[in-house]
Design a protein around this motif. Structure first.
Motif, PDB file in Angstrom:
ATOM      1  N   LYS A  72      -1.807 -11.626 -15.906  1.00 36.03           N
ATOM      2  CA  LYS A  72      -0.638 -11.697 -16.792  1.00 36.03           C
ATOM      3  C   LYS A  72       0.605 -11.592 -15.913  1.00 36.03           C
ATOM      4  N   PHE A  73       0.922 -12.699 -15.253  1.00 29.76           N
ATOM      5  CA  PHE A  73       1.898 -12.723 -14.171  1.00 29.76           C
ATOM      6  C   PHE A  73       3.299 -12.329 -14.609  1.00 29.76           C
ATOM      7  N   TYR A  74       3.657 -12.609 -15.863  1.00 28.59           N
ATOM      8  CA  TYR A  74       5.033 -12.386 -16.297  1.00 28.59           C
ATOM      9  C   TYR A  74       5.362 -10.907 -16.481  1.00 28.59           C
ATOM     10  N   ASP A  75       4.330 -10.051 -16.547  1.00 26.33           N
ATOM     11  CA  ASP A  75       4.549  -8.608 -16.634  1.00 26.33           C
ATOM     12  C   ASP A  75       3.322  -7.904 -16.055  1.00 26.33           C
ATOM     13  N   LEU A  76       3.445  -7.441 -14.816  1.00 24.07           N
ATOM     14  CA  LEU A  76       2.320  -6.821 -14.119  1.00 24.07           C
ATOM     15  C   LEU A  76       2.339  -5.305 -14.227  1.00 24.07           C
ATOM     16  N   ASN A  77       3.120  -4.780 -15.181  1.00 25.24           N
ATOM     17  CA  ASN A  77       3.217  -3.325 -15.331  1.00 25.24           C
ATOM     18  C   ASN A  77       2.063  -2.746 -16.133  1.00 25.24           C
ATOM     19  N   SER A  78       1.403  -3.598 -16.940  1.00 24.45           N
ATOM     20  CA  SER A  78       0.291  -3.130 -17.761  1.00 24.45           C
ATOM     21  C   SER A  78      -1.013  -3.657 -17.161  1.00 24.45           C
ATOM     22  N   ASP A  79      -2.052  -3.739 -17.960  1.00 22.75           N
ATOM     23  CA  ASP A  79      -3.339  -4.241 -17.488  1.00 22.75           C
ATOM     24  C   ASP A  79      -3.181  -5.696 -17.053  1.00 22.75           C
ATOM     25  N   ARG A  80      -3.297  -5.932 -15.761  1.00 25.36           N
ATOM     26  CA  ARG A  80      -2.984  -7.258 -15.220  1.00 25.36           C
ATOM     27  C   ARG A  80      -3.946  -8.343 -15.660  1.00 25.36           C
ATOM     28  N   TYR A  81      -5.186  -7.969 -15.923  1.00 29.68           N
ATOM     29  CA  TYR A  81      -6.192  -8.957 -16.299  1.00 29.68           C
ATOM     30  C   TYR A  81      -6.720  -8.744 -17.714  1.00 29.68           C
ATOM     31  N   GLY A  82      -6.093  -7.861 -18.446  1.00 30.22           N
ATOM     32  CA  GLY A  82      -6.541  -7.592 -19.803  1.00 30.22           C
ATOM     33  C   GLY A  82      -6.023  -8.615 -20.796  1.00 30.22           C
ATOM     34  N   GLU A  83      -6.254  -8.339 -22.058  1.00 29.60           N
ATOM     35  CA  GLU A  83      -5.788  -9.228 -23.125  1.00 29.60           C
ATOM     36  C   GLU A  83      -4.263  -9.235 -23.183  1.00 29.60           C
ATOM     37  N   ALA A  84      -3.702 -10.401 -23.470  1.00 28.48           N
ATOM     38  CA  ALA A  84      -2.256 -10.499 -23.670  1.00 28.48           C
ATOM     39  C   ALA A  84      -1.906  -9.980 -25.060  1.00 28.48           C
ATOM     40  N   GLU A  85      -0.624  -9.847 -25.326  1.00 27.89           N
ATOM     41  CA  GLU A  85      -0.168  -9.347 -26.625  1.00 27.89           C
ATOM     42  C   GLU A  85      -0.530 -10.329 -27.743  1.00 27.89           C
TER      43      GLU A  85
END
Length: 438
Positions: free
Chosen positions: A195-208
Motif C-alpha cells: 500500500k505504497f501511498y501510505d506505509l504507516n499502517s500494515d503495508r501488505y494488508g487489506e486497503a480501506e
C-alpha cells in the motif's frame, strides 16, 4: 539427436536409480528453498502500479524547528496539514492528492447486522483517478464537492455486498459515526502490494473499504489513525482542532502528485524548493531548504519496504542451492566416470567429443527437469508454511505463472551448469585406453 540423448538419459536413470534419486533430491531441495524465498521476495518487491509508477511522486518537506537538526538528514515522510492544503490549492501538478488514514463506526440498516468499525481513508478528489481505481457503479466525488464539504462516500464491492447485497447502491445512504453519507460510487476491491501511498499502517494488508472527503472528515472531527510527528510543544493548543489543526506543528498527512513527464517532475521539484524558501521567509520553516520528490519505486526503496529478514532468507536459500549443486557435480562426475568404458566404445565407433559432451549435458538437464518437478512441490509446501505465519504479507505468498516457469528454468539451468565439469571430463575419455582395459 536431442530425442536420442533424452532416451539414453532415461535408460541411464533406470540403471542407476539410487544415484539418480540422490541427484534429483539435491536439485529439488535447492530449488524448493530458493523458489520459496524468491517468490516471497518477488511478491514484496513488485511494482504496485507498474503502468504509471514513474509518474506518481511522494512529496517531502522539512517544516520542523532547529531542535535536533542535523545537516543533510532526510525530511519527514509526511507533511503538515497547512502545507498539504496549500500545495493542493496551488495545484502545480497534473493531479495532486492529500490524504490520511482514519477509522469510522458503520451503523448499518440491514436487519441482523450489528454496528462495526472499519478503516477509512480521508482524501481529496484526485485520489481515484491518480491511483486508477476501477468503479463498478458511480464515480468518486469532485473537487467542487470537496470544496463544499459534501457528506459523500465511496465504498468497495466487499462492503457494498455486505451492507446491501448488491453493488448498485449509488444514491443510497450510509450512516457512519452518527452521520448520514450519500454513496456516490462503488469501486472494485483495491489492494496494491504494498500500500505504497501510505506505509504507516500494515503495508501488505487489506486497503480501506470506505473513502471520504478530507474536508468532511475534519468538519465532523472523525477519528484518524497513523503516525504523527509534532514539535514545539504547546503550539498545537492554539489551534481549536488541536494537533490535527491547520496551524499545528505536526506532520501526519501524505501528499502525492502526478507528473506526466520528466520535465514536469523537474519543474515541480523547483516549485517545492521555492515554496520552502517562501515558508522560511515567512517564519514558518526554520531549517534550510530540504525537499524530496520520489517516484513510487524510489519511495519503496527509500522506505525499505521489503523486510530485511526476507532479503537475508533469499541469500541463504541461494547459498543452500549452491551447496546442492556442488553435491550434484560430485554425483554426476561419479556417474559419468563409471561409464567410461561405454563412452570409450562410443568414441571408438566414431562419436565426437562434442556428441559425448552434448549427451552428458542432456542427461544433466533431464535430472534438473525431474528435480524441478519435485522442487515445485517443495516450493508449494514452503509457501503454504509462509501463509501460516502471522505477518501481513502471508496470504500473498502464492506462485504466479512467471515464478512457476522460473522454477523449471532455474532447475534445468542449475543442473546443466552442474553438469559442465563432469561432461567435460567424460568427453576426455581416450577410446584406446578404455578398449585395452576391457
Amino acid at each position: 539427436m536431442f530425442g536420442y540423448y533424452f532416451d539414453l538419459a532415461l535408460r541411464s536413470f533406470r540403471r542407476n536409480r539410487v544415484l539418480t534419486a540422490l541427484m534429483v533430491l539435491a536439485i529439488a531441495l535447492g530449488i524448493g528453498a530458493s523458489m520459496t524465498t524468491l517468490t516471497v521476495f518477488h511478491v514484496l518487491s513488485g511494482d504496485p502500479i507498474p503502468h504509471k509508477s514513474g509518474q506518481l511522486f511522494a512529496v517531502q518537506l522539512d517544516p520542523q524547528s532547529m531542535d535536533g537538526y542535523t545537516p543533510g538528514e532526510e525530511p519527514d515522510d509526511q507533511v503538515t496539514r497547512y502545507d498539504a492544503e496549500q500545495l493542493l490549492r496551488e495545484a502545480k501538478g497534473d493531479r495532486q492528492v492529500l490524504m490520511t488514514g482514519g477509522g469510522v463506526a458503520v451503523q448499518p440498516d440491514k436487519q441482523g447486522l450489528a454496528p462495526f468499525a472499519l478503516d477509512a481513508r480521508y482524501a481529496s478528489a484526485d485520489f481515484f483517478p491518480m491511483f486508477d481505481m476501477k468503479f463498478l457503479a458511480g464515480n468518486g466525488w469532485s473537487k467542487a464537492q470537496d470544496d463544499a464539504h459534501d457528506r459523500v462516500t465511496v465504498i468497495t464491492r466487499k462492503l457494498a455486498e455486505k451492507l446491501f447485497g448488491s453493488v448498485q447502491v449509488v444514491g443510497k445512504t450510509l450512516r457512519m459515526d452518527d452521520n448520514d453519507f450519500r454513496i456516490v460510487g462503488v469501486m472494485e476491491d483495491y489492494r496494491p502490494k504494498p500500500k505504497f501511498y501510505d506505509l504507516n499502517s500494515d503495508r501488505y494488508g487489506e486497503a480501506e473499504q470506505i473513502y471520504l472527503p478530507f474536508t468532511t472528515s475534519r468538519d465532523l472531527k472523525m477519528g484518524r489513525n497513523g503516525s504523527m510527528n509534532c514539535w514545539d510543544d504547546g503550539k498545537d493548543e492554539d489551534d481549536p482542532e488541536g494537533e490535527t489543526g491547520v496551524s499545528a506543528p505536526c506532520t501526519w498527512m501524505q501528499y502525492w502528485v502526478q507528473l506526466d513527464t520528466p520535465e514536469k517532475a523537474d519543474a515541480y521539484k523547483r516549485y517545492l524548493s521555492n515554496y520552502s524558501d517562501q515558508q522560511r521567509q515567512s517564519g514558518r520553516f526554520q531549517r534550510p531548504t530540504n525537499v524530496r520528490l520520489r517516484s513510487v519505486m524510489e519511495w519503496l526503496d527509500f522506505k525499505r519496504v521489503v523486510p530485511g529478514d526476507v532479503r537475508l532468507q533469499v541469500w541463504l536459500a541461494f547459498g543452500f542451492l549452491a551447496v546442492c549443486l556442488l553435491n550434484t557435480v560430485g554425483l554426476l562426475l561419479a556417474k559419468f566416470l563409471r561409464r567410461s568404458s561405454e563412452i570409450g566404445v562410443r568414441r571408438a565407433l566414431g562419436a565426437s567429443r562434442r556428441a559425448i559432451f552434448a549427451q552428458c549435458l542432456v542427461e544433466a538437464g533431464t535430472v534438473g527437469l525431474a528435480g524441478g518437478v519435485l522442487g515445485l512441490g517443495l516450493a508449494m509446501l514452503g509457501l503454504w508454511a509462509v501463509r501460516q505465519q502471522p505477518v501481513g504479507y502471508a496470504d500473498l505468498a502464492h506462485l504466479d505463472p512467471a515464478m512457476f516457469l522460473m522454477t523449471f528454468a532455474l532447475a534445468i539451468l542449475a543442473s546443466v551448469l552442474a553438469g559442465l565439469v563432469p561432461a567435460w571430463h567424460a568427453c576426455q575419455v581416450t577410446p584406446a585406453v578404455q578398449l585395452k582395459s576391457q
